[in-house]
Design a protein around this motif. Sequence first.
Motif, mmCIF file in Angstrom:
data_model
loop_
_atom_site.group_PDB
_atom_site.id
_atom_site.type_symbol
_atom_site.label_atom_id
_atom_site.label_comp_id
_atom_site.label_asym_id
_atom_site.label_seq_id
_atom_site.Cartn_x
_atom_site.Cartn_y
_atom_site.Cartn_z
ATOM 1 N N GLU A 179 51.428 -43.817 4.396
ATOM 2 C CA GLU A 179 50.051 -43.815 3.928
ATOM 3 C C GLU A 179 49.284 -42.702 4.615
ATOM 4 O OE1 GLU A 179 48.418 -47.306 6.962
ATOM 5 O OE2 GLU A 179 48.984 -47.816 4.900
ATOM 6 N N ARG A 180 48.152 -42.342 4.032
ATOM 7 C CA ARG A 180 47.323 -41.281 4.589
ATOM 8 C C ARG A 180 46.239 -41.898 5.464
ATOM 9 N NH1 ARG A 180 45.536 -37.376 -0.208
ATOM 10 N NH2 ARG A 180 44.788 -36.199 1.596
ATOM 11 N N PRO A 181 46.322 -41.742 6.774
ATOM 12 C CA PRO A 181 45.352 -42.386 7.671
ATOM 13 C C PRO A 181 44.024 -41.641 7.693
ATOM 14 C CG PRO A 181 46.829 -41.013 8.942
ATOM 15 C CD PRO A 181 47.317 -40.944 7.513
ATOM 16 N N GLY A 217 41.439 -28.922 12.048
ATOM 17 C CA GLY A 217 41.304 -27.993 10.938
ATOM 18 C C GLY A 217 40.086 -27.120 11.091
ATOM 19 N N PRO A 218 39.784 -26.319 10.070
ATOM 20 C CA PRO A 218 38.573 -25.490 10.115
ATOM 21 C C PRO A 218 37.337 -26.355 10.336
ATOM 22 C CG PRO A 218 39.987 -24.847 8.285
ATOM 23 C CD PRO A 218 40.559 -26.118 8.840
ATOM 24 N N GLU A 219 36.353 -25.804 10.996
ATOM 25 C CA GLU A 219 35.152 -26.557 11.339
ATOM 26 C C GLU A 219 34.537 -27.212 10.107
ATOM 27 O OE1 GLU A 219 30.879 -25.887 13.667
ATOM 28 O OE2 GLU A 219 32.323 -24.254 13.475
ATOM 29 N N GLY A 220 34.282 -28.492 10.221
ATOM 30 C CA GLY A 220 33.661 -29.231 9.130
ATOM 31 C C GLY A 220 34.612 -29.727 8.063
ATOM 32 N N GLU A 221 35.901 -29.411 8.187
ATOM 33 C CA GLU A 221 36.863 -29.797 7.152
ATOM 34 C C GLU A 221 37.838 -30.862 7.626
ATOM 35 O OE1 GLU A 221 38.749 -26.548 5.189
ATOM 36 O OE2 GLU A 221 36.912 -25.350 5.080
ATOM 37 N N GLY A 222 37.729 -31.302 8.875
ATOM 38 C CA GLY A 222 38.614 -32.355 9.354
ATOM 39 C C GLY A 222 40.018 -31.853 9.620
ATOM 40 N N CYS A 223 40.885 -32.798 9.935
ATOM 41 C CA CYS A 223 42.274 -32.471 10.253
ATOM 42 C C CYS A 223 43.105 -32.451 8.960
ATOM 43 C CB CYS A 223 42.833 -33.531 11.198
ATOM 44 S SG CYS A 223 44.448 -33.142 11.903
ATOM 45 N N CYS A 224 43.997 -31.506 8.780
ATOM 46 C CA CYS A 224 44.474 -30.525 9.751
ATOM 47 C C CYS A 224 44.527 -29.165 9.067
ATOM 48 C CB CYS A 224 45.854 -30.908 10.267
ATOM 49 S SG CYS A 224 45.892 -32.490 11.146
ATOM 50 N N HIS A 225 44.981 -28.141 9.770
ATOM 51 C CA HIS A 225 45.069 -26.818 9.173
ATOM 52 C C HIS A 225 46.496 -26.585 8.681
ATOM 53 C CE1 HIS A 225 44.421 -22.681 8.253
ATOM 54 N NE2 HIS A 225 45.179 -22.224 9.243
ATOM 55 N N ASN A 226 46.628 -26.461 7.369
ATOM 56 C CA ASN A 226 47.935 -26.265 6.729
ATOM 57 C C ASN A 226 48.952 -27.342 7.119
ATOM 58 O OD1 ASN A 226 47.024 -24.034 5.329
ATOM 59 N ND2 ASN A 226 47.755 -22.574 6.849
ATOM 60 N N ALA A 227 48.462 -28.558 7.239
ATOM 61 C CA ALA A 227 49.305 -29.719 7.506
ATOM 62 C C ALA A 227 48.567 -30.963 7.045
ATOM 63 C CB ALA A 227 49.673 -29.832 8.978
ATOM 64 N N ARG A 228 49.312 -31.995 6.692
ATOM 65 C CA ARG A 228 48.745 -33.302 6.376
ATOM 66 C C ARG A 228 49.336 -34.330 7.331
ATOM 67 N NH1 ARG A 228 45.391 -31.020 4.153
ATOM 68 N NH2 ARG A 228 44.772 -31.017 1.958
ATOM 69 N N LEU A 229 48.524 -35.294 7.711
ATOM 70 C CA LEU A 229 49.005 -36.369 8.565
ATOM 71 C C LEU A 229 49.293 -37.608 7.719
ATOM 72 C CD1 LEU A 229 46.653 -36.148 11.682
ATOM 73 C CD2 LEU A 229 48.928 -35.149 11.371
ATOM 74 N N LEU A 230 50.456 -38.207 7.946
ATOM 75 C CA LEU A 230 50.836 -39.459 7.304
ATOM 76 C C LEU A 230 51.169 -40.469 8.398
ATOM 77 C CD1 LEU A 230 53.149 -38.163 4.422
ATOM 78 C CD2 LEU A 230 50.708 -38.674 4.314
ATOM 79 N N GLN A 231 51.301 -41.728 8.007
ATOM 80 C CA GLN A 231 51.580 -42.771 8.990
ATOM 81 C C GLN A 231 52.332 -43.912 8.319
ATOM 82 O OE1 GLN A 231 48.081 -44.590 10.731
ATOM 83 N NE2 GLN A 231 49.116 -44.889 12.699
ATOM 84 N N ARG A 232 53.309 -44.458 9.060
ATOM 85 C CA ARG A 232 53.993 -45.644 8.552
ATOM 86 C C ARG A 232 53.083 -46.853 8.737
ATOM 87 N NH1 ARG A 232 58.875 -44.502 6.978
ATOM 88 N NH2 ARG A 232 60.037 -42.767 7.920
ATOM 89 N N PRO A 233 52.920 -47.666 7.693
ATOM 90 C CA PRO A 233 52.010 -48.817 7.797
ATOM 91 C C PRO A 233 52.354 -49.702 8.985
ATOM 92 C CG PRO A 233 52.730 -48.506 5.522
ATOM 93 C CD PRO A 233 53.545 -47.575 6.368
ATOM 94 N N VAL A 239 52.457 -38.653 11.455
ATOM 95 C CA VAL A 239 53.535 -37.750 11.051
ATOM 96 C C VAL A 239 52.916 -36.501 10.435
ATOM 97 C CG1 VAL A 239 55.528 -37.437 9.542
ATOM 98 C CG2 VAL A 239 55.116 -39.667 10.636
ATOM 99 N N PRO A 240 52.998 -35.337 11.091
ATOM 100 C CA PRO A 240 52.455 -34.114 10.499
ATOM 101 C C PRO A 240 53.447 -33.512 9.495
ATOM 102 C CG PRO A 240 53.325 -33.634 12.676
ATOM 103 C CD PRO A 240 53.515 -35.110 12.468
ATOM 104 N N VAL A 241 52.919 -33.095 8.354
ATOM 105 C CA VAL A 241 53.752 -32.495 7.304
ATOM 106 C C VAL A 241 53.173 -31.124 6.969
ATOM 107 C CG1 VAL A 241 54.748 -32.790 5.019
ATOM 108 C CG2 VAL A 241 54.197 -34.815 6.396
ATOM 109 N N PRO A 242 53.914 -30.044 7.208
ATOM 110 C CA PRO A 242 53.352 -28.700 7.028
ATOM 111 C C PRO A 242 53.417 -28.199 5.591
ATOM 112 C CG PRO A 242 55.592 -28.524 7.838
ATOM 113 C CD PRO A 242 55.279 -30.005 7.770
ATOM 114 N N TYR A 243 52.543 -27.235 5.303
ATOM 115 C CA TYR A 243 52.580 -26.528 4.023
ATOM 116 C C TYR A 243 51.920 -25.167 4.213
ATOM 117 C CZ TYR A 243 47.683 -28.036 3.574
ATOM 118 O OH TYR A 243 46.350 -28.266 3.806
ATOM 119 N N ASP A 244 51.992 -24.338 3.192
ATOM 120 C CA ASP A 244 51.329 -23.025 3.182
ATOM 121 C C ASP A 244 51.942 -22.090 4.226
ATOM 122 O OD1 ASP A 244 49.668 -21.009 2.454
ATOM 123 O OD2 ASP A 244 47.791 -22.034 2.908
ATOM 124 N N PHE A 245 52.992 -21.368 3.825
ATOM 125 C CA PHE A 245 53.771 -20.571 4.774
ATOM 126 C C PHE A 245 53.685 -19.067 4.526
ATOM 127 C CE2 PHE A 245 56.200 -24.622 3.936
ATOM 128 C CZ PHE A 245 55.755 -25.277 5.076
#
Length: 341
Positions: A179-181, A217-233, A239-245
């Motif tokens: 899930e996306r925390p 992430g960039p100021e005012g945009e929250g976490c994260c920069h070129n990554a998404r955080l997920l979590q096991r319920p 869990v960081p998941v990267p993108y944009d390479f």
Amino acid sequence: MMFLRLLAGLAAMVPAVPASAQNATPLFSSDAPLAITLTGPMSALAANRDGDSRWAATLAVTGERIPVQLSPRGITRRLKEICQFPPLRMDLPTRPTAGLFAGQRTLKLVTYCRRRDGHAQHLLLEYAAYRIYNLLTPLSFRARLANITYADPSGRALITRPGFFIEDAFHLAQRTGLERPRTGDMVPRSSLSAAHAARMAMFEYLIANLDWSMRGGPEGEGCCHNARLLQRPGQPGFVPVPYDFDFSGLVDAPYAQPPAQIPIPNVRVRNYRGYCLHNAEALAAAGEIRTKRTEIMTLLASIPGLSPGSLRKARAFLDPFWAQIATDATVRARILSNCVR
């Protein structure tokens, strides 16, 4: 163009569906390249990329015609002085219930940056980076390569170039049972899953990417920069998941530059940004990647349209990394000794 010549013969060469595609939506359940046509006001879209305007268009693929809305997205590649055409956000106002795009609502589409054929090689290497991370963990964004024809409202084809779709974070979470925390603008190191944070840091080191943060992430945009955080319920550890390479040394885009605060001459120079707190897990991640060397190099050779010259350059770029992770001792001495404290 090599990509165009190879596309027709790929259907019989599609490999078995990887583990990361299990339970994926139809669009991301295969790695077979697509052939699609986007019809709409492409010139107006390219000329007006500063605001949030959406442009009505039609997506045509394998007998399907789907109404979509297109809008420019991104930061660097959105700039006219960098790219002749911007990356796109594609919204499907009516979520399809059947067909290749079943279940899709919003998609990121990585498009051509410049018209010259040589620029397509950078895009294909960025696509390869997504596929490499898929080899390391199913907790990774799937990507689907496409041969895209851009047409004006009259249906006249303007240009055909490779591009790729990126799996939506909602579908990634759904596919993996995560899930996306909700997080603040900055998350503490202790809140990260050590194993997954270490794997991401070692992967980013492999491709020499410094354009990311798994904590903010960039100021005012929250976490994260070129990554998404997920979590096991019900379990701790994001869990960081990267993108944009595209700023990685593997891609070596002509506009890519290192962050100003890191004193290296260019993006081809590796700089490890993993946390010392995770060194034990990073050592294990390096060992995991070591066992995947043959698969990674085979994958690079299988990317449709990647030129022999680009493949040689990519292999040569990875060679020093393989030497650095050859043994646990070399990992400790040549990578982990530079960890972030």
